[in-house]
Write a protein that holds these residues in place. Structure first.
Motif, PDB file in Angstrom:
ATOM      1  N   ASP A 171      47.022  41.273  51.357  1.00  7.90           N
ATOM      2  CA  ASP A 171      47.637  39.750  51.192  1.00  7.90           C
ATOM      3  C   ASP A 171      47.320  39.316  49.819  1.00  7.90           C
ATOM      4  N   SER A 172      46.634  40.254  49.063  1.00  7.77           N
ATOM      5  CA  SER A 172      46.674  39.758  47.535  1.00  7.77           C
ATOM      6  C   SER A 172      47.482  40.556  46.637  1.00  7.77           C
ATOM      7  N   ASP A 183      48.175  35.941  45.505  1.00  8.71           N
ATOM      8  CA  ASP A 183      46.936  35.283  45.390  1.00  8.71           C
ATOM      9  C   ASP A 183      46.772  34.457  44.462  1.00  8.71           C
ATOM     10  N   SER A 184      47.285  34.708  43.288  1.00  9.62           N
ATOM     11  CA  SER A 184      46.980  34.046  42.011  1.00  9.62           C
ATOM     12  C   SER A 184      48.242  33.244  41.783  1.00  9.62           C
TER      13      SER A 184
END
Ligand SMILES: Cc1cc2nc3c(=O)[nH]c(=O)nc-3n(C[C@H](O)[C@H](O)[C@H](O)COP(=O)(O)OP(=O)(O)OC[C@H]3O[C@@H](n4cnc5c(N)ncnc54)[C@H](O)[C@@H]3O)c2cc1C
Lengths: 429, 150
Positions: free
Chosen positions: B40-41, B113-114
């Protein structure tokens, strides 16, 4: 008289584009930058992030600290230019200097429109929001007065940006917009309503079809504002963000042609020899349709600056026409809008897909089988392909049906165009 | 000087490049871990497009006149002076998505994610980008600059 080879009034997006343009042709003759703001070149759109404490002072710089040195730039910061004399090839500064130039770029940007007929608009606690210093003053005021609630006048881009900064500080905010919806210049009804819902979910009050007629202040500070419908909102801070207009003051009284902005041709030349204009101050050709208009957005300023710079240094670069475009996150909701998003006439074909629950919206406006506008909300990742089709005026009749499908991508495009963009010069390993 | 080229006539759509790219840009750089724990990241920085029997792998072209650099409002998107690669300084990126709006290839994504732009960095530090090194059919290849333009 000594003449500087390159003088630029302004120290922002268009000015930096010009430096890069000049340096692509002329590696060393000195460049003089004059700006009435005293900061190193900084990112104007970041002031809302600064206000909301998402970035610090160090992150504000648009180019690294050594940029001036590396590019042989003499920067006169905190110096106001008060006039240009096109015949003599000189300009004058507020501190009494006269400077001769061979080539001049006017990149003075825009300045906020001062609200007409608002009583008390000069009271402390009333601000504009376009500069680093504005953001700093607002921050100081908020701390000093322990501001808990604010009113933002204007529901356009800058109004929303300042709102976002305030919300991030936990300040209760009301937006007052004269038109019947927010972001009316770039969004259609559906998109505006989606943005509005986002704001309201975050506790922002949105009042449309209304405006502030007076600001109530006392010795102790601001108390509130009175609206056109005579209602009253208590607040201790007001930001006016009702628009910007081109800063053309430096050419007032000269015969340089000015309409709304300084008129320029496709090489960014004004009507005076050796004098160029670029960015928010310039009024240049449109991509879609005839005529010229200022389009005060970042990418246009950067490109116009570069084009001006190349031409000033004896190279050759041409402006192919500007188009309004913006990418804005509305309190976390990603949005992109390009070109004509809500056409008033019925000559346009509209493709759209809306999923309100998931806050997804895509709309494409076609005229004569060419994309002339688009809105993306939510999933914006491939919006750029559509922007490319607009910019390159690609005939989409063959693949129109694919534009809004999930699979839409470069493979949907005509092979020729695809090859053209995929093999653009540049990958170096 | 060499450039990456995509040869759609050779691409079989196996998506190994996506997998290698994802692993390369994961924290662990280990395939199992990357897929099990980091899925997911991390996103691949390139994507394979497929339609019928045509497919090809697409990543940033590091354009000479890069619209993304021009539109970047913080200065995060920049050209690395040594290599000419177009890179995003993720410390300075605020995720305004102006770059996504103007990339005609749709080659930039929002980081998973970021809140920063995610794009091909040509695998800084590797001899070859992993997509090139691992393509079984040389559909992603490195070519000399003049061959490409010929
Ligand atoms: C809060 C905010 C958010 C924004 N967000 C976005 C966004 O998300 N996307 C987008 O596309 N655009 C955005 N914009 C607009 C964008 O910032 C402008 O389009 C861009 O800055 C224009 O660049 P410019 O170089 O033409 O002018 P400016 O950035 O306005 O710079 C003008 C320069 O000229 C100097 N100057 C002016 N007059 C004089 C004088 N008489 N003497 C000396 N110096 C002078 C100023 O000091 C300054 O350095 C935003 C603007 C604001 C205020």
């Amino acid at each position: 008289m000594h003449r500087e080879p390159y003088v630029i009034i302004g120290n922002s997006v268009a000015a930096m584009g010009a430096v890069e343009g000049i340096r692509s042709v002329d590696a060393d003759r000195p460049i003089t930058i004059i700006s009435n703001e005293s900061h190193h070149t900084y990112s104007r759109p970041l002031i809302s992030y600064l206000l909301g404490r998402k970035v610090g002072d160090d992150d504000m710089l648009y180019r690294p600290p050594d940029f001036y040195d590396k590019n042989n730039i003499r920067a006169w910061l905190g110096v106001e230019v008060i006039g240009v004399d096109p015949r003599a090839g000189t300009l004058e500064t507020a501190d009494g200097r006269t400077i001769g130039f061979e080539n001049l770029l006017i990149a003075t940007g825009g300045k906020p429109i001062v609200p007409p007929d608002v009583e008390g608009a000069e009271a402390p606690g009333v601000f504009a929001f376009t500069t680093w210093d504005d953001a700093r003053r607002i921050q100081e005021y908020i701390e000093e007065r322990q501001v808990e609630s604010a009113v933002v006048v204007g529901g356009g881009l800058i109004g929303l940006k300042s709102m976002e900064g305030l919300v991030q500080l936990g300040i209760r905010t009301t937006i007052v917009e004269l038109a019947d919806r927010i972001l009316g210049a770039t969004f259609d009804d559906t998109a505006s309503a989606m943005a509005r819902r986002r704001l309201e979910q975050s506790g922002v009050t949105v009042l449309c079809g209304n405006t502030v007629t007076s600001v109530e202040g006392t010795e102790e500070g601001l108390k509130g504002v009175v609206l056109r419908d005579e209602s009253r909102i208590e607040c201790s801070l007001v930001i006016f963000a009702i628009g910007v207009r081109p800063s053309v003051d430096v050419v007032r009284g000269t015969d340089i042609e000015v309409d709304r902005g300084i008129l320029v041709d496709e090489r960014m030349r004004t009507s005076a020899d050796g004098i160029y204009a670029a960015g928010d101050v310039a009024q240049a050709d449109l991509l879609l349709g005839d005529g010229k208009l200022p389009i005060p957005v970042f990418p246009n300023a950067a490109r116009q600056g570069r084009i001006a710079g190349v031409n000033m240094a004896g190279g050759e670069a041409r402006w192919r026409g500007g188009i309004a475009m913006n990418a804005v996150e509305v309190l976390g909701l990603p949005t992109v809008s390009v070109g004509l998003t809500s056409p008033g006439d019925d000559q346009c074909e509209i493709l759209s897909e809306l999923n309100e629950e998931e806050e997804q919206y895509r709309k494409i406006v076609l005229r004569d089988d060419r994309v002339v506008g688009a809105i993306f909300i939510g999933d914006i990742d491939r919006a750029g392909i559509i922007t490319g089709l607009v910019r390159e005026r690609i005939d989409v009749s063959e693949f129109k049906d694919l534009l809004l499908t999930k699979e839409f991508g470069l493979l949907s495009l005509p092979r020729e165009y695809r090859k053209h963009i995929v093999s653009g010069r540049g990958i170096v390993v | 000087m060499k450039r990456i080229v995509a040869r759609e006539e050779y691409c079989v759509g196996c998506r190994l490049c996506e997998i290698h790219c994802l692993v390369q840009h994961s924290k662990s750089k280990k395939i199992i871990k990357a897929f099990r724990e980091e899925r997911d990241s991390v996103l691949p920085r390139l994507r394979v497009e497929e339609s019928g029997c045509v497919s090809f792998a697409l990543q940033c072209r590091h354009c000479e006149q890069a619209s993304c650099i021009e539109a970047c409002m913080t200065g995060a998107m920049h050209r690395a002076p040594e290599t000419g690669a177009v890179l995003c300084d993720t410390d300075r990126c605020v995720g305004c998505w102006m770059c996504i709006m103007v990339c005609p290839l749709g080659a930039i994504r929002r980081g998973p994610d970021s809140h920063v732009a995610s794009k091909c960095d040509l695998c800084i530090g590797e001899d070859y980008p992993v997509c090139v090194a691992n393509c079984p059919n040389e559909a992603i290849a490195l070519r000399e600059e003049d061959e490409v333009n010929a």
